[in-house]
Design a protein around this motif. Sequence first.
Motif, PDB file in Angstrom:
ATOM      1  N   THR A  21       0.845  -1.199   0.000  1.00 10.73           N
ATOM      2  CA  THR A  21       0.000   0.000   0.000  1.00 10.73           C
ATOM      3  C   THR A  21       0.881   1.250   0.000  1.00 10.73           C
ATOM      4  OG1 THR A  21      -0.091   0.090   2.425  1.00 10.73           O
ATOM      5  CG2 THR A  21      -1.862  -1.126   1.307  1.00 10.73           C
ATOM      6  N   GLY A  22       0.239   2.405  -0.092  1.00  7.99           N
ATOM      7  CA  GLY A  22       0.890   3.683   0.143  1.00  7.99           C
ATOM      8  C   GLY A  22       2.128   3.924  -0.700  1.00  7.99           C
ATOM      9  N   ILE A  23       3.184   4.380  -0.049  1.00  5.69           N
ATOM     10  CA  ILE A  23       4.421   4.760  -0.736  1.00  5.69           C
ATOM     11  C   ILE A  23       5.025   3.574  -1.479  1.00  5.69           C
ATOM     12  CG2 ILE A  23       6.805   5.494  -0.356  1.00  5.69           C
ATOM     13  CD1 ILE A  23       5.715   7.178   2.026  1.00  5.69           C
ATOM     14  N   GLY A  24       5.028   2.399  -0.843  1.00  4.76           N
ATOM     15  CA  GLY A  24       5.613   1.229  -1.485  1.00  4.76           C
ATOM     16  C   GLY A  24       4.914   0.854  -2.770  1.00  4.76           C
ATOM     17  N   ALA A  25       3.584   0.823  -2.744  1.00  5.32           N
ATOM     18  CA  ALA A  25       2.818   0.472  -3.939  1.00  5.32           C
ATOM     19  C   ALA A  25       2.989   1.523  -5.025  1.00  5.32           C
ATOM     20  CB  ALA A  25       1.343   0.306  -3.580  1.00  5.32           C
ATOM     21  N   ALA A  26       2.990   2.790  -4.647  1.00  2.00           N
ATOM     22  CA  ALA A  26       3.174   3.867  -5.625  1.00  2.00           C
ATOM     23  C   ALA A  26       4.548   3.777  -6.273  1.00  2.00           C
ATOM     24  CB  ALA A  26       2.992   5.223  -4.952  1.00  2.00           C
ATOM     25  N   THR A  27       5.561   3.427  -5.481  1.00  2.00           N
ATOM     26  CA  THR A  27       6.911   3.291  -6.030  1.00  2.00           C
ATOM     27  C   THR A  27       6.997   2.100  -6.969  1.00  2.00           C
ATOM     28  OG1 THR A  27       7.835   4.298  -4.036  1.00  2.00           O
ATOM     29  CG2 THR A  27       9.348   3.073  -5.440  1.00  2.00           C
ATOM     30  N   ALA A  28       6.325   1.021  -6.629  1.00  2.00           N
ATOM     31  CA  ALA A  28       6.303  -0.142  -7.519  1.00  2.00           C
ATOM     32  C   ALA A  28       5.707   0.229  -8.872  1.00  2.00           C
ATOM     33  CB  ALA A  28       5.508  -1.273  -6.878  1.00  2.00           C
ATOM     34  N   ARG A  29       4.620   0.959  -8.863  1.00  2.00           N
ATOM     35  CA  ARG A  29       3.998   1.375 -10.127  1.00  2.00           C
ATOM     36  C   ARG A  29       4.921   2.300 -10.914  1.00  2.00           C
ATOM     37  NH1 ARG A  29      -0.544   1.954  -6.419  1.00  2.00           N
ATOM     38  NH2 ARG A  29      -2.051   0.251  -6.779  1.00  2.00           N
ATOM     39  N   ALA A  30       5.549   3.240 -10.220  1.00  2.00           N
ATOM     40  CA  ALA A  30       6.444   4.188 -10.895  1.00  2.00           C
ATOM     41  C   ALA A  30       7.647   3.474 -11.487  1.00  2.00           C
ATOM     42  CB  ALA A  30       6.886   5.269  -9.910  1.00  2.00           C
ATOM     43  N   ALA A  31       8.207   2.527 -10.747  1.00  2.00           N
ATOM     44  CA  ALA A  31       9.374   1.799 -11.243  1.00  2.00           C
ATOM     45  C   ALA A  31       9.020   0.949 -12.454  1.00  2.00           C
ATOM     46  CB  ALA A  31       9.954   0.932 -10.130  1.00  2.00           C
ATOM     47  N   PRO A  68      -2.225   5.082   4.443  1.00  2.00           N
ATOM     48  CA  PRO A  68      -2.980   4.402   5.510  1.00  2.00           C
ATOM     49  C   PRO A  68      -2.319   4.496   6.883  1.00  2.00           C
ATOM     50  CG  PRO A  68      -2.898   3.041   3.533  1.00  2.00           C
ATOM     51  CD  PRO A  68      -1.973   4.191   3.293  1.00  2.00           C
ATOM     52  N   PHE A  69      -1.113   5.063   6.961  1.00  2.00           N
ATOM     53  CA  PHE A  69      -0.457   5.298   8.256  1.00  2.00           C
ATOM     54  C   PHE A  69      -1.355   6.139   9.160  1.00  2.00           C
ATOM     55  CE2 PHE A  69       2.460   7.575  11.077  1.00  2.00           C
ATOM     56  CZ  PHE A  69       3.372   6.597  11.440  1.00  2.00           C
ATOM     57  N   PHE A  70      -2.172   7.013   8.540  1.00  2.00           N
ATOM     58  CA  PHE A  70      -3.071   7.891   9.291  1.00  2.00           C
ATOM     59  C   PHE A  70      -4.506   7.384   9.193  1.00  2.00           C
ATOM     60  CE2 PHE A  70       0.507  10.573   7.936  1.00  2.00           C
ATOM     61  CZ  PHE A  70       0.943  11.026   9.169  1.00  2.00           C
ATOM     62  N   ASP A  71      -5.278   7.605  10.249  1.00  2.00           N
ATOM     63  CA  ASP A  71      -6.666   7.141  10.274  1.00  2.00           C
ATOM     64  C   ASP A  71      -7.551   7.936   9.322  1.00  2.00           C
ATOM     65  OD1 ASP A  71      -6.044   5.246  12.209  1.00  2.00           O
ATOM     66  OD2 ASP A  71      -6.508   6.605  13.876  1.00  2.00           O
ATOM     67  N   GLU A  72      -7.258   9.228   9.173  1.00  2.00           N
ATOM     68  CA  GLU A  72      -8.065  10.093   8.311  1.00  2.00           C
ATOM     69  C   GLU A  72      -7.283  10.465   7.051  1.00  2.00           C
ATOM     70  OE1 GLU A  72     -11.179  10.892   8.885  1.00  2.00           O
ATOM     71  OE2 GLU A  72     -11.216   9.869  10.829  1.00  2.00           O
ATOM     72  N   PRO A  73      -7.953  10.559   5.897  1.00  2.00           N
ATOM     73  CA  PRO A  73      -7.266  10.972   4.670  1.00  2.00           C
ATOM     74  C   PRO A  73      -6.646  12.362   4.818  1.00  2.00           C
ATOM     75  CG  PRO A  73      -9.435  10.066   4.185  1.00  2.00           C
ATOM     76  CD  PRO A  73      -9.379  10.245   5.662  1.00  2.00           C
ATOM     77  N   LYS A  74      -5.522  12.568   4.134  1.00  2.00           N
ATOM     78  CA  LYS A  74      -4.809  13.847   4.167  1.00  2.00           C
ATOM     79  C   LYS A  74      -4.592  14.327   2.730  1.00  2.00           C
ATOM     80  CE  LYS A  74      -4.072  13.335   8.672  1.00  2.00           C
ATOM     81  NZ  LYS A  74      -4.694  14.198   9.705  1.00  2.00           N
ATOM     82  N   PRO A  75      -5.685  14.659   2.015  1.00  2.00           N
ATOM     83  CA  PRO A  75      -5.547  14.977   0.591  1.00  2.00           C
ATOM     84  C   PRO A  75      -4.714  16.213   0.300  1.00  2.00           C
ATOM     85  CG  PRO A  75      -7.746  15.515   1.383  1.00  2.00           C
ATOM     86  CD  PRO A  75      -7.074  14.747   2.481  1.00  2.00           C
TER      87      PRO A  75
END
Length: 223
Positions: free
Chosen positions: A12-22, A183-190
Amino acid sequence: MTKTLLITGASTGIGAATARAAAKAGWNVALLARSKDKLDQLADEIGDCALAVECDVTDRAAVKDAVDQTVAKFGGLDAVFANAGTGVNTPGVEKGDPDEWHDMIHLNILAVLYTAHASLPELRKTKGHFVVTGSKAGREHFKGSIYSATKWFVHGFAGNLAEEMREFGGRCTVISPGMVNTPFFDEPKPEKLQPEDVANAVMFAVEQPETSAIREIHLMPND
């Protein structure tokens, strides 16, 4: 030859976004996390250049096995992104929960060390790159924050590892974001940093020419 990037905390999160970018940039990606269903879904989305490895990165043997699987699948390892990490629910020292500290320290510190230890022999062969997720909290002091203290370790370790890897032509970068909408945070931080912002920083670091070593990238929300 296609390069290969191994990512911890990839589901999820940063890891998943980096996988897509790579993958978009033409890299093979090895995806490590404990969430098998999410990993499999991400690997299916990315395609043949992705390998999903269910892995608890606090288990040293499991990390070594994941590195071995990656090399067996793709023929080598060019970069690692040690991204897995967590926080605590109970802040402070006096009122903090030592059991939470134990789990966080194992993931934020020992898992990073295990990942480096397992991957460095392969990165030595490719003059590769080790990237680790630090934090604004690893550059500043926060009242009673044990999480911040773990990230101070990460920043110090990254600098020390950069000097070790420099001896064989390798590089180490710490990515230091402020608040990220994950998802580290309970509430979205758009309005804060997005996972894709951090992924772009990772790719900027690992795609530098051999003459350039980016030791740290510090990102802050532009709000």
